[in-house]
Write a protein that holds these residues in place. Structure first.
Motif, PDB file in Angstrom:
ATOM      1  N   ARG A 128       0.836  -1.191   0.000  1.00 24.88           N
ATOM      2  CA  ARG A 128       0.000   0.000   0.000  1.00 24.88           C
ATOM      3  C   ARG A 128       0.875   1.246   0.000  1.00 24.88           C
ATOM      4  O   ARG A 128       1.979   1.253   0.565  1.00 24.88           O
ATOM      5  N   GLU A 129       0.396   2.273  -0.634  1.00 24.99           N
ATOM      6  CA  GLU A 129       1.157   3.511  -0.692  1.00 24.99           C
ATOM      7  C   GLU A 129       1.298   4.109   0.704  1.00 24.99           C
ATOM      8  O   GLU A 129       0.444   3.940   1.571  1.00 24.99           O
ATOM      9  N   VAL A 130       2.388   4.804   0.916  1.00 24.15           N
ATOM     10  CA  VAL A 130       2.654   5.369   2.240  1.00 24.15           C
ATOM     11  C   VAL A 130       1.619   6.440   2.606  1.00 24.15           C
ATOM     12  O   VAL A 130       1.017   6.388   3.672  1.00 24.15           O
ATOM     13  N   PRO A 131       1.392   7.430   1.756  1.00 27.55           N
ATOM     14  CA  PRO A 131       0.344   8.409   2.116  1.00 27.55           C
ATOM     15  C   PRO A 131      -1.043   7.804   1.907  1.00 27.55           C
ATOM     16  O   PRO A 131      -1.544   7.725   0.784  1.00 27.55           O
ATOM     17  N   THR A 132      -1.666   7.327   2.982  1.00 29.92           N
ATOM     18  CA  THR A 132      -2.984   6.700   2.896  1.00 29.92           C
ATOM     19  C   THR A 132      -4.043   7.765   2.589  1.00 29.92           C
ATOM     20  O   THR A 132      -4.058   8.835   3.209  1.00 29.92           O
ATOM     21  N   GLN A 133      -4.884   7.439   1.651  1.00 27.69           N
ATOM     22  CA  GLN A 133      -5.947   8.377   1.271  1.00 27.69           C
ATOM     23  C   GLN A 133      -7.067   8.329   2.315  1.00 27.69           C
ATOM     24  O   GLN A 133      -7.588   7.262   2.632  1.00 27.69           O
ATOM     25  N   VAL A 134      -7.378   9.485   2.851  1.00 27.85           N
ATOM     26  CA  VAL A 134      -8.436   9.602   3.859  1.00 27.85           C
ATOM     27  C   VAL A 134      -9.743   9.929   3.150  1.00 27.85           C
ATOM     28  O   VAL A 134      -9.806  10.839   2.317  1.00 27.85           O
ATOM     29  N   THR A 135     -10.784   9.198   3.511  1.00 27.25           N
ATOM     30  CA  THR A 135     -12.084   9.440   2.872  1.00 27.25           C
ATOM     31  C   THR A 135     -12.679  10.743   3.379  1.00 27.25           C
ATOM     32  O   THR A 135     -12.305  11.267   4.439  1.00 27.25           O
TER      33      THR A 135
END
Length: 269
Positions: A128-135
């Motif tokens: 998974r990418e390091v900067p997690t996308q916040v909903t």
């Protein structure tokens, strides 16, 4: 007037003086010294020597070296490229041309099986990418009072230091319930110290009193005989005794007992 002879007659001093002729050894030493000074005059005295005379001479001129041979010139030439490579590929490319037989070659089933890349595990997940996308829902959410209370840090009371008070007070305050508590029979049993063994004997002191009987006892003649040290002749007289290292006839005929034979066996490890 002086002549070339070994004697000199001088009318001025009116004496007869004998001249000293140098020996062959002195003449040879002087000639060697003059030859060394003439040979070493062309170079400096302190050359590559850090203050001492050195045997290192100056570098000779390039004219003294010879030219390389034809064999060395041939070996120093770079490797030539193939004609097909120069026609199809640029000079900077590391790829070589492929023959027609290699282009029309059909791989066997085994080669095709080995050329197949290794398949991934069916449960494999990509990183998974390091900067997690916040909903958007999570970004606009508001924490409840319960979450805010649980998020607060726990305040712990410092127990290593207490407030200063009068000297008669205890260091650690004890509650009234703990002061009026009555221990149960089990607690009293566990608080009892461990008893020593009935056969336990304490350590004896390094010095202990001697009894009166031991002080007034009289040694028997046998004890006096056993207490005397073994007397051996001095080494000064033993070296002059011819029978000092002779073995007795009784010792030659002696037979070892089973106990001595048992003790003489080496320990097996």
């Amino acid at each position: 007037m002086c002549t070339g002879a070994s004697f000199c007659t001088c009318s001025r001093h009116r004496c007869l003086t004998r001249l000293r002729i140098p020996s062959a050894r002195i003449t040879f030493s002087v000639s060697c010294l003059l030859l060394t000074l003439l040979c070493c005059s062309s170079r400096s005295l302190f050359l590559y020597s850090c203050g001492r005379e050195s045997t290192i001479w100056e570098r000779p001129l390039l004219t003294d070296f010879g030219l390389p041979s034809d064999r060395l010139l041939k070996l120093s030439e770079s490797k030539k490229y193939q004609a097909a490579y120069l026609q199809q590929r640029p000079r900077q490319s590391p790829e070589w041309p492929i023959s027609a037989a290699a282009l029309s070659y059909k791989a066997s089933p085994r080669i095709l099986e080995l050329a197949r890349p290794k398949a991934l595990h069916p449960e494999f997940l990509l990183a998974r990418e390091v900067p997690t996308q916040v909903t958007n829902v999570a970004a606009l959410a508001r924490a409840s009072l319960r979450l805010q209370r649980l998020a607060e840090p726990r305040v712990r009371k410092v127990t290593c230091c207490y407030e200063r008070s009068f000297p008669e007070a205890v260091i650690c305050p004890v509650s009234k319930l703990a002061q009026e508590a009555i221990a149960s029979p089990r607690t009293l049993e566990l608080a009892r110290a461990k008893r020593l063994h009935p056969d336990y004997v304490p350590l004896r002191d390094a010095e202990w009193p001697v009894t009166k009987a031991a002080k007034h006892t009289v040694a028997t003649p046998r004890l006096v005989e056993l207490a005397q040290p073994c007397r051996r002749p001095p080494m000064g007289s033993a070296q002059f005794n011819p029978d000092a290292f002779t073995v007795k006839e009784t010792a030659k005929k002696a037979t070892c007992s089973p106990r001595i034979q048992e003790l003489a066996r080496p320990i097996k490890r």
